[in-house]
Design an enzyme around this catalytic site. Structure first.
Site, mmCIF file in Angstrom:
data_model
loop_
_atom_site.group_PDB
_atom_site.id
_atom_site.type_symbol
_atom_site.label_atom_id
_atom_site.label_comp_id
_atom_site.label_asym_id
_atom_site.label_seq_id
_atom_site.Cartn_x
_atom_site.Cartn_y
_atom_site.Cartn_z
ATOM 1 C CB SER A 242 -0.895 0.027 1.395
ATOM 2 O OG SER A 242 -0.239 -0.278 2.373
ATOM 3 C CG HIS A 272 -0.904 -5.248 2.039
ATOM 4 N ND1 HIS A 272 -0.079 -5.023 3.011
ATOM 5 C CD2 HIS A 272 -0.987 -4.116 1.461
ATOM 6 C CE1 HIS A 272 0.294 -3.993 3.269
ATOM 7 N NE2 HIS A 272 -0.292 -3.155 2.376
ATOM 8 C CG HIS A 318 6.145 -9.064 7.679
ATOM 9 N ND1 HIS A 318 7.021 -8.231 7.154
ATOM 10 C CD2 HIS A 318 5.251 -8.212 7.876
ATOM 11 C CE1 HIS A 318 6.758 -6.968 6.875
ATOM 12 N NE2 HIS A 318 5.336 -7.053 7.399
ATOM 13 N NE ARG A 327 2.708 -3.783 12.157
ATOM 14 C CZ ARG A 327 2.445 -3.926 10.769
ATOM 15 N NH1 ARG A 327 1.972 -2.943 9.992
ATOM 16 N NH2 ARG A 327 2.946 -4.876 10.438
ATOM 17 C CG ASP A 373 -3.147 -7.858 9.080
ATOM 18 O OD1 ASP A 373 -3.759 -6.706 9.359
ATOM 19 O OD2 ASP A 373 -2.465 -7.872 8.276
HETATM 20 N N1 AMX Z 1 1.372 -19.809 6.226
HETATM 21 C C1 AMX Z 1 1.785 -20.802 5.406
HETATM 22 N N2 AMX Z 1 2.860 -20.650 4.421
HETATM 23 C C2 AMX Z 1 3.642 -19.432 4.640
HETATM 24 C C3 AMX Z 1 3.141 -18.406 5.598
HETATM 25 C C4 AMX Z 1 1.975 -18.753 6.403
HETATM 26 N N3 AMX Z 1 1.578 -17.848 6.975
HETATM 27 N N4 AMX Z 1 3.932 -17.400 5.221
HETATM 28 C C5 AMX Z 1 4.940 -17.756 4.500
HETATM 29 N N5 AMX Z 1 4.561 -18.986 4.040
HETATM 30 C C6 AMX Z 1 5.276 -19.518 2.685
HETATM 31 C C7 AMX Z 1 4.961 -18.869 1.500
HETATM 32 O O1 AMX Z 1 3.694 -18.883 0.950
HETATM 33 C C8 AMX Z 1 6.135 -19.383 0.585
HETATM 34 O O2 AMX Z 1 5.775 -20.437 -0.012
HETATM 35 P P1 AMX Z 1 6.085 -21.088 -1.514
HETATM 36 O O3 AMX Z 1 7.484 -21.078 -1.382
HETATM 37 O O4 AMX Z 1 5.509 -22.273 -1.560
HETATM 38 O O5 AMX Z 1 5.829 -19.682 -2.322
HETATM 39 C C9 AMX Z 1 7.324 -19.854 1.683
HETATM 40 O O6 AMX Z 1 6.763 -19.559 2.754
HETATM 41 C C10 AMX Z 1 8.485 -18.573 1.686
HETATM 42 O O7 AMX Z 1 7.598 -17.316 1.814
HETATM 43 P P2 AMX Z 1 8.260 -16.127 2.985
HETATM 44 O O8 AMX Z 1 9.608 -15.689 2.177
HETATM 45 O O9 AMX Z 1 8.538 -16.631 4.200
HETATM 46 O O10 AMX Z 1 7.223 -14.769 2.758
HETATM 47 P P3 AMX Z 1 6.827 -13.817 1.713
HETATM 48 O O11 AMX Z 1 8.030 -12.891 2.000
HETATM 49 O O12 AMX Z 1 6.825 -14.388 0.365
HETATM 50 O O13 AMX Z 1 5.384 -13.506 1.999
HETATM 51 C C11 AMX Z 1 3.746 -12.939 3.636
HETATM 52 C C12 AMX Z 1 5.219 -12.711 3.028
HETATM 53 C C13 AMX Z 1 3.053 -11.869 4.405
HETATM 54 C C14 AMX Z 1 2.758 -12.566 2.264
HETATM 55 C C15 AMX Z 1 3.585 -14.427 3.968
HETATM 56 O O14 AMX Z 1 4.074 -14.655 5.089
HETATM 57 C C16 AMX Z 1 1.874 -14.688 4.132
HETATM 58 O O15 AMX Z 1 1.402 -15.307 3.003
HETATM 59 N N6 AMX Z 1 1.128 -14.738 5.109
HETATM 60 C C17 AMX Z 1 -0.089 -14.820 5.564
HETATM 61 C C18 AMX Z 1 -0.845 -13.862 4.940
HETATM 62 C C19 AMX Z 1 -0.639 -12.395 5.969
HETATM 63 O O16 AMX Z 1 -0.764 -12.667 7.107
HETATM 64 N N7 AMX Z 1 -0.439 -11.338 5.284
HETATM 65 C C20 AMX Z 1 -0.228 -10.082 6.249
HETATM 66 C C21 AMX Z 1 1.164 -9.633 6.346
HETATM 67 C C22 AMX Z 1 1.247 -8.186 7.139
HETATM 68 C C23 AMX Z 1 0.357 -7.166 6.229
HETATM 69 O O17 AMX Z 1 0.640 -6.842 5.002
HETATM 70 N N8 AMX Z 1 -0.828 -6.613 6.709
#
Ligand code: AMX
Length: 435
Positions: A242, A272, A318, A327, A373
């Site tokens: 964002s 996000h 994250h 947070r 979140d």
């Molecule tokens: N549950 C399951 N798998 C997860 C995970 C979770 N909470 N967090 C990361 N992973 C997985 C990824 O999907 C990825 O899988 P892949 O290799 O099969 O594609 C692998 O672990 C490596 O990912 P990463 O490098 O640890 O994370 P990232 O930097 O690519 O993504 C984020 C970060 C936040 C998108 C991811 O942790 C996620 O999807 N979390 C759940 C959604 C969430 O809570 N989002 C809110 C974030 C805060 C915000 O912006 N408000």
């Protein structure tokens, strides 16, 4: 004491010189190599942006102008009888790097109240949205439409000099923030049937008014929650979807309403800001599957079933953070103080004890710890704001503070159009053929 705009006008010339000197001293130095993986991998870790308002440390979490969340909770002015910081003060801090006086914060509350009304055609746009349209889409539509009265767009058409861009940007940024409670309140009442929208009270702070428009101002703890909530969700350095989207769109000299509407569309994604909605949906699904008061083993098994279904555990992980999000901790402390026996808070705590172990064992996520979140929905639910599709709207109200501060500074410092270089896979193969 100066107003925010007067103080900003004093700070801008020195900051222009500061940037000039920094570029003269370091402009041709390298951050080191860029890996091909970073091009394919969502640019993770790529140094690409400048933003002074907040910086995220992977271990420690966010600092706003150098101050941690506990430090700003201590330092920023409060409402009479309140103990959480007023987001008005956080905005002042983001824009100036300085802690405002109580008087300066009160002046911002008044200024925003005075700017808060919506053009009637924007009210009509919201009223005509079907209640089935997601609140974030309604929010984005309304913010886009505010561009009708943009001071920046008008000044640009009239041929304003580059040196003056920041001034109408500041006016738009203030109008944007000021109008969000009326937009959010209107969407909430239209979609969930809360009766007639009350008027903004010019003698009350921003968070009180937001709570009142939503219909929760009789609960003083909810008003305190809004003050904390808006403060901690405001900014998370420059690279998140964002914040970066707002900056990117603003770099085309699209006005702050157009730029922030784009931010909202990014915030509406489940990876996000929509994660706060997803967390509650996930918790409710879990409860319907394994019942309330489930054992740790049953919760653990449910977490595994989520992963095995190819889904993420919302609220965990994250892109930058590698420890529990401060947070999250701030919200946990709020819950321990105000609602220690709430059943949903207990479930959130139980999940906190179980999910990191499972994610570590699964071995994929780089960060197994909770983010912001994972907690917010349980707090809102406690006070009766149970409509989870609305949660990201509150995140959006807060995120406007960070994006607005950034847009003001980008225009003050003459930030150019953003235009990074993209490559085709064919080109990558060719470039690195013999390397
Ligand atoms: N549950 C399951 N798998 C997860 C995970 C979770 N909470 N967090 C990361 N992973 C997985 C990824 O999907 C990825 O899988 P892949 O290799 O099969 O594609 C692998 O672990 C490596 O990912 P990463 O490098 O640890 O994370 P990232 O930097 O690519 O993504 C984020 C970060 C936040 C998108 C991811 O942790 C996620 O999807 N979390 C759940 C959604 C969430 O809570 N989002 C809110 C974030 C805060 C915000 O912006 N408000």
């Amino acid at each position: 004491a100066p107003t925010l705009k007067e103080r900003l006008a004093e700070l801008i010339p020195a900051e222009i010189e500061n940037v000039k000197a920094t570029r003269a001293a370091h402009g041709k130095k390298s951050f080191g190599p860029v890996l091909v993986d970073q091009l394919y991998g969502g640019m993770r870790g790529l140094p690409a942006l400048i933003w002074d308002g907040s910086v995220l440390d992977a271990e420690e979490g966010i600092r706003f102008r150098g101050k941690s969340i506990p430090e700003i909770q201590e330092a920023l002015p409060k409402a009479p009888g309140g103990s959480e910081p007023l987001p008005e003060g956080l905005f002042w801090l983001l824009v100036t790097g300085e802690i405002p006086t109580q008087e300066q914060v009160n002046a911002l509350s008044k200024d925003w109240a005075a700017r808060s009304s919506l053009p009637s055609f924007v009210e009509e746009i919201i009223d005509r949205c079907p209640p089935t349209l997601h609140p974030m889409s309604q929010f984005s539509l309304a913010v886009t439409a505010l561009n009708h009265d943009s001071a920046f767009a008008k000044a640009y058409q009239q041929g304003i000099s580059k040196k003056e861009y920041w001034q109408p940007t500041f006016e738009d940024a203030m109008d944007l923030i000021a109008k969000l409670p009326n937009i959010a309140g209107r969407i909430y009442r239209n979609v969930y049937g809360g009766g007639k929208l009350p008027a903004i009270d010019a003698d009350k702070d921003y968070s009180y008014n937001l709570a009142n428009l939503l219909g929760f101002a009789d609960k003083s703890d909810f008003v305190e929650l809004m003050r904390l909530y808006i403060t901690i969700h405001s900014d998370h350095e420059g690279g998140n979807v964002s914040a970066h989207t707002g900056k990117l769109v603003g770099s085309a000299l699209s006005d702050p309403f157009l730029a922030f509407a784009a931010s909202l569309n990014g915030l509406a994604g489940p990876l996000h800001g929509l994660a706060n909605q997803e967390v509650l949906l996930w918790l409710r699904k879990m409860q319907s599957k394994i019942g309330e008061n489930a054992t740790d083993d049953a919760v653990r098994e449910y977490v595994w079933s989520t992963l095995k279904g190819g889904q993420v555990v919302p609220g965990y992980g994250h892109a930058v953070l590698r420890k529990t999000d401060p947070r999250y901790t701030a919200q946990r402390e709020f819950a321990l103080k105000h609602l220690p026996n709430d059943p949903l808070f207990k479930l959130v705590s139980q999940v906190f004890n179980i999910v990191p172990g499972v994610l570590l064992e699964a071995g994929k996520a780089k960060n197994p710890w909770p983010n912001v979140d994972a907690h917010s929905g349980a707090l809102l639910t406690h006070y009766g704001l149970t409509q989870m599709q609305f949660y990201t709207v509150l995140f959006g109200v807060s995120r406007a503070f960070g994006v607005a501060a950034q847009l003001i500074w980008d225009r003050a410092l003459g930030a150019p159009l953003e235009r990074p270089k993209s490559y085709s896979t064919e080109a990558i193969k060719k470039i690195f053929k013999d390397k």
